[in-house]
Motif scaffolding. Structure first.
Motif, PDB file in Angstrom:
ATOM      1  N   ASP A 225       0.810  -1.217   0.000  1.00  0.00           N
ATOM      2  CA  ASP A 225       0.000   0.000   0.000  1.00  0.00           C
ATOM      3  C   ASP A 225       0.847   1.273   0.000  1.00  0.00           C
ATOM      4  O   ASP A 225       0.532   2.248   0.663  1.00  0.00           O
ATOM      5  CB  ASP A 225      -0.939   0.020   1.214  1.00  0.00           C
ATOM      6  N   TYR A 230       6.827   5.333   0.549  1.00  0.00           N
ATOM      7  CA  TYR A 230       6.800   6.461   1.473  1.00  0.00           C
ATOM      8  C   TYR A 230       8.086   6.502   2.290  1.00  0.00           C
ATOM      9  O   TYR A 230       8.707   7.561   2.445  1.00  0.00           O
ATOM     10  CB  TYR A 230       5.579   6.325   2.383  1.00  0.00           C
ATOM     11  N   HIS A 269       7.224  13.230  -4.570  1.00  0.00           N
ATOM     12  CA  HIS A 269       6.509  12.094  -3.997  1.00  0.00           C
ATOM     13  C   HIS A 269       5.962  12.438  -2.621  1.00  0.00           C
ATOM     14  O   HIS A 269       4.845  12.042  -2.265  1.00  0.00           O
ATOM     15  CB  HIS A 269       7.441  10.882  -3.894  1.00  0.00           C
ATOM     16  N   PHE A 272       2.915  14.373  -3.021  1.00  0.00           N
ATOM     17  CA  PHE A 272       1.825  13.490  -3.435  1.00  0.00           C
ATOM     18  C   PHE A 272       1.237  12.747  -2.238  1.00  0.00           C
ATOM     19  O   PHE A 272       0.015  12.681  -2.075  1.00  0.00           O
ATOM     20  CB  PHE A 272       2.348  12.482  -4.467  1.00  0.00           C
ATOM     21  N   PHE A 273       2.100  12.186  -1.385  1.00  0.00           N
ATOM     22  CA  PHE A 273       1.619  11.453  -0.212  1.00  0.00           C
ATOM     23  C   PHE A 273       0.818  12.364   0.712  1.00  0.00           C
ATOM     24  O   PHE A 273      -0.241  11.980   1.221  1.00  0.00           O
ATOM     25  CB  PHE A 273       2.787  10.838   0.559  1.00  0.00           C
ATOM     26  N   ASN A 275      -0.781  15.134  -0.039  1.00  0.00           N
ATOM     27  CA  ASN A 275      -2.066  15.463  -0.663  1.00  0.00           C
ATOM     28  C   ASN A 275      -3.052  14.309  -0.527  1.00  0.00           C
ATOM     29  O   ASN A 275      -4.236  14.516  -0.263  1.00  0.00           O
ATOM     30  CB  ASN A 275      -1.860  15.795  -2.146  1.00  0.00           C
ATOM     31  N   GLU A 276      -2.523  13.098  -0.688  1.00  0.00           N
ATOM     32  CA  GLU A 276      -3.369  11.908  -0.562  1.00  0.00           C
ATOM     33  C   GLU A 276      -3.893  11.772   0.868  1.00  0.00           C
ATOM     34  O   GLU A 276      -5.085  11.506   1.088  1.00  0.00           O
ATOM     35  CB  GLU A 276      -2.551  10.669  -0.950  1.00  0.00           C
ATOM     36  N   TRP A 277      -3.014  11.982   1.858  1.00  0.00           N
ATOM     37  CA  TRP A 277      -3.439  11.886   3.253  1.00  0.00           C
ATOM     38  C   TRP A 277      -4.428  13.001   3.594  1.00  0.00           C
ATOM     39  O   TRP A 277      -5.358  12.799   4.363  1.00  0.00           O
ATOM     40  CB  TRP A 277      -2.216  11.948   4.169  1.00  0.00           C
ATOM     41  N   GLU A 279      -6.604  14.399   1.514  1.00  0.00           N
ATOM     42  CA  GLU A 279      -7.898  14.068   0.931  1.00  0.00           C
ATOM     43  C   GLU A 279      -8.576  12.947   1.703  1.00  0.00           C
ATOM     44  O   GLU A 279      -9.802  12.954   1.870  1.00  0.00           O
ATOM     45  CB  GLU A 279      -7.735  13.689  -0.549  1.00  0.00           C
ATOM     46  N   GLU A 280      -7.801  11.971   2.167  1.00  0.00           N
ATOM     47  CA  GLU A 280      -8.373  10.886   2.974  1.00  0.00           C
ATOM     48  C   GLU A 280      -8.986  11.438   4.259  1.00  0.00           C
ATOM     49  O   GLU A 280     -10.108  11.073   4.637  1.00  0.00           O
ATOM     50  CB  GLU A 280      -7.286   9.863   3.330  1.00  0.00           C
TER      51      GLU A 280
END
Length: 569
Positions: A225, A230, A269, A272-273, A275-277, A279-280
Motif C-alpha cells: 500500500d 513512502y 513524492h 503526493f503522499f 495530498n493523498e493523506w 484528501e483521505e
C-alpha cells in the motif's frame, strides 16, 4: 569589450564589499566585544560549495587560528567551549561584509534573546534563512507573530493529547525491531534503524497510519500500500534536503546528476503522499459531519490541520486558520522534526551506553526494580511514565543532549532599533545595533565551566566534556533531578517558541529505552575478533568529535558496528 567590463565589475564588487565591511566594523568595535572577520556567512549554497573547500584547505595547510575554524560547518562540535575560553568571553562577534553575528554561550543573555520581546511586543524573529524549510508551505517553524500563534493553536493541543499513543507505539516498534535482530543477528549502525522506529511512531500518533518496523531495504522490497515508497521517499528527501531548499523539484529532476534527480523526485513524492493523506482525512471529516458525529477528543494532527483549513464540506469555520499549503507545510515539519531528531538522540544514547556499559547495567537494574515481574509491553504512559522520569533513563537523555544536542543552536535577529541585553556574572549589559543576528550556541552553554563545575570539585573532576549521567540524578533521599543554572541547558530551546514536541520526545525516548533494555543489551561488534572493546570505544569517541550538522547532528563517517544481545538474567 567583455574583459574591461568584467574587471570593472570585479573592482566595483570588491570596493562595495570593503566599504560594507568597514561600516559594520564601525558598529562592532565600540562595543568592546571580541570579534573575528570572516569572508562569508552560512547559507545553503555556501554550505554545499564553500565550506567543504575551506575544510580541505584547513586540513592541507594545517591552519589553526580560530578564524579559520569559524569558516567551517559545525565548528561548535569541534571547539565546544574552547573558543570562548581562548578569547576570554562568553560572547563574540563574527563580522562578514554583509552581516554581523553574535555567538552566545552566556545563559542570562540566551534567556533574554529566546524568551524576551522586541520593541513591537513580539519575540525576536528568526533570520530569513529559516524560510527554506517552507518548501512545502509555511509552517510553525517559519511564521511569526499572530500567524505563528494561529499555527500553534492548531497543532499544540493535539500533540499533547497523543502521548498515550506515543508510548504504546514506541513499545510496538521496538518489539518488532527486537524480533528482527533475534532472527537475523544483524550488525547495524543504529541511526537508520531508529529513524524507522520513530517514523512509525510519528506516523501513528500524528496521522493514524500504522507502519510496521522493518529495515528500510526490506520495507521497500516488501512494499504494501505504498508504505515502502513512502519510507524510501523520506529517506532520500531528508538525506538530501538542502537541494530541494535551493532549487525547485521540477528543475532538480531535469539535471544530469542522479542524487539531485532523486532529491527532486522525493520532494514530489512527498507532496503526493501528503495530498493523498489530506484528501483521505477530509473525506473522513466530511462523513463525520454528514452523520452529525462530533470529532474525537483523540483527533490526530492531520485531522486538526484539515479542520483548521475549513476545506471540508460542511465546515462551520468562519475564518480558516490555515491554507492547504500550510496544512502540508506543517505536516512536513512535524514529520521531519518529530522523527529525525529523536531518532538520532536515541542512537547517540545507545552508543554512549555501548562505550560505558556500566551505565547500561544501572539502567537495567532500575527498569527491573520498577517493573519487577510485569511485562513491559503491558505498561502505559499514564501509569508508568512518571516512575521513569527522575531516574537513569531521564539522566541518560539529559546527558546525551548536553553533549550532543539535536541541533547546534538557534538564532534570532534584532529589529530596526538597538536593543539592550543582560549578561551573566555581573557583567555590564550590551546594547546591540539593529540587524545583528544572535546565535545561541547550545554546546557552548552546556559545557561552560562557570555553570557546570560541580560544587566542591575542580573543572577536571567535574568531567564536563565527558558522559556522566549521574550528575543529573536526585541527591540521596530526594526525588528532584539536578537543575542547572537557568539558561545553561536549553536543548529544546525555551519560552513560548521552544520545542512544541518536547514532551512527545521525552515520552518516546523513555518508552523506547524501556522496551530495549528490559530485554536486550548493546555491545560493540568485534568484527570476528579483529577489534577490541577499547579500539571500538576510541573509534566511536573520535567519530563523535567529528559530528556534522545536516538536519540534526549526526556522524560524518561510519560509526563502529553495534549488536543487540539478549540479557542474561
Amino acid at each position: 569589450m567583455l574583459a574591461p567590463l568584467f574587471v570593472t565589475s570585479v573592482l566595483l564588487f570588491m570596493g562595495y564589499t570593503c566599504y560594507s565591511l568597514h561600516i559594520l566594523l564601525c558598529k562592532v568595535r565600540p562595543l568592546g566585544i571580541p570579534y573575528f572577520v570572516i569572508p562569508f556567512y552560512h547559507s545553503p549554497l555556501q554550505r554545499l560549495f564553500l565550506f567543504p573547500l575551506v575544510k580541505l584547505l584547513i586540513k592541507v595547510f594545517g591552519l589553526t587560528h580560530p578564524r579559520f575554524f569559524l569558516m567551517t560547518l559545525d565548528w561548535q562540535v569541534r571547539q565546544r567551549y574552547e573558543i570562548y575560553r581562548l578569547i576570554g568571553s562568553d560572547i563574540f562577534f563574527t563580522v562578514t561584509p554583509w552581516k554581523i553575528i553574535l555567538h552566545v554561550a552566556d545563559p542570562d543573555m540566551a534567556i533574554e534573546v529566546l524568551a524576551g520581546k522586541g520593541e513591537n511586543g513580539e519575540l525576536y524573529s528568526r533570520p530569513d534563512f529559516f524560510s527554506g524549510i517552507a518548501l512545502f508551505g509555511e509552517n510553525l517553524a517559519t511564521v511569526e507573530g499572530a500567524v505563528w500563534r494561529g499555527h500553534r493553536k492548531v497543532t499544540g493541543p493535539v500533540i499533547g493529547k497523543s502521548l498515550s499513543i506515543v508510548w504504546e507505539e514506541s513499545l510496538t516498534q521496538i518489539e518488532q525491531m527486537i524480533r528482527y535482530y533475534d532472527k537475523s543477528e544483524a550488525i547495524n549502525t543504529s541511526y537508520r534503524d531508529f529513524r524507522r522506529a520513530t517514523l512509525g511512531i510519528m506516523t501513528r500518533a500524528g496521522f493514524s497510519k500504522v507502519m510496521r518496523w522493518a529495515p528500510l531495504t526490506a520495507a521497500i522490497a516488501d512494499e504494501k500500500d505504498g508504505e515502502g515508497n513512502y519510507q524510501k521517499c523520506l529517506d532520500i528527501l531528508f538525506g538530501n534536503l538542502m537541494w530541494p531548499i535551493i532549487a525547485p523539484s521540477w528543475l532538480l529532476e531535469m539535471l544530469p546528476f542522479k542524487a539531485l534527480r532523486e532529491a527532486g523526485r522525493a520532494a514530489n513524492h512527498f507532496r503526493f503522499f501528503m495530498n493523498e493523506w489530506f484528501e483521505e482525512k477530509k473525506a473522513q471529516i466530511e462523513l463525520d459531519n454528514k452523520t452529525a458525529l462530533k470529532h474525537s477528543s483523540r483527533a490526530d494532527l492531520m485531522e486538526s490541520l484539515v479542520r483548521s483549513s475549513g476545506l471540508d464540506k460542511g465546515s462551520t469555520l468562519e475564518t480558516p486558520l490555515l491554507s492547504k499549503s500550510e496544512v502540508i507545510g506543517n505536516a512536513f515539519i512535524f514529520i521531519l522534526a518529530g522523527h529525525e531528531s529523536t531518532a538520532h538522540t536515541i542512537a547517540h544514547a545507545i552508543y554512549f551506553l555501548a562505550i560505558y556499559p556500566e551505565y547500561q547495567v544501572k539502567l537495567q537494574k532500575e527498569i527491573d526494580s520498577i517493573l519487577r515481574d510485569s511485562d513491559h509491553n503491558k505498561t502505559s504512559y499514564d501509569t508508568h511514565y512518571d516512575a521513569f522520569s527522575s531516574g537513569w533513563i531521564a539522566a541518560i537523555l539529559f546527558e546525551t543532549l548536553r553533549l550532543i544536542p539535536a541541533v547546534i543552536g538557534v538564532s534570532r535577529k534584532i529589529g530596526p532599533t538597538p536593543r539592550t541585553f543582560p549578561r551573566s556574572g555581573g557583567q555590564r549589559p550590551i546594547t546591540l545595533p539593529p540587524g545583528v543576528e544572535i546565535w545561541i550556541e547550545f554546546i557552548g552553554l552546556a559545557q561552560n565551566p562557570k555553570y557546570w563545575t560541580q560544587p566542591g570539585k575542580t573543572e577536571a573532576e567535574s568531567a564536563i566534556s565527558e558522559f556522566r549521567p549521574e550528575r543529573w540524578l536526585p541527591k540521596p533521599g530526594g526525588d528532584t533531578m539536578f537543575k542547572p543554572y537557568n539558561g545553561s541547558y536549553i536543548p529544546f530551546s525555551i519560552g513560548t517558541r521552544g520545542c512544541i514536541g518536547k514532551k512527545f520526545a521525552l515520552v518516546e525516548f523513555t518508552a523506547i529505552m524501556l522496551g530495549l533494555f528490559r530485554e536486550m543489551s548493546v555491545e560493540f561488534d568485534s568484527c570476528g575478533g579483529r577489534k577490541t572493546f577499547d579500539e571500538a570505544r576510541q573509534e566511536c569517541l573520535a567519530e563523535m568529535d567529528r559530528f556534522k550538522s545536516k538536519i540534526t547532528l549526526q556522524p560524518s563517517g561510519e560509526m563502529p558496528g553495534i549488536k543487540w544481545v539478549r540479557r542474561k538474567r
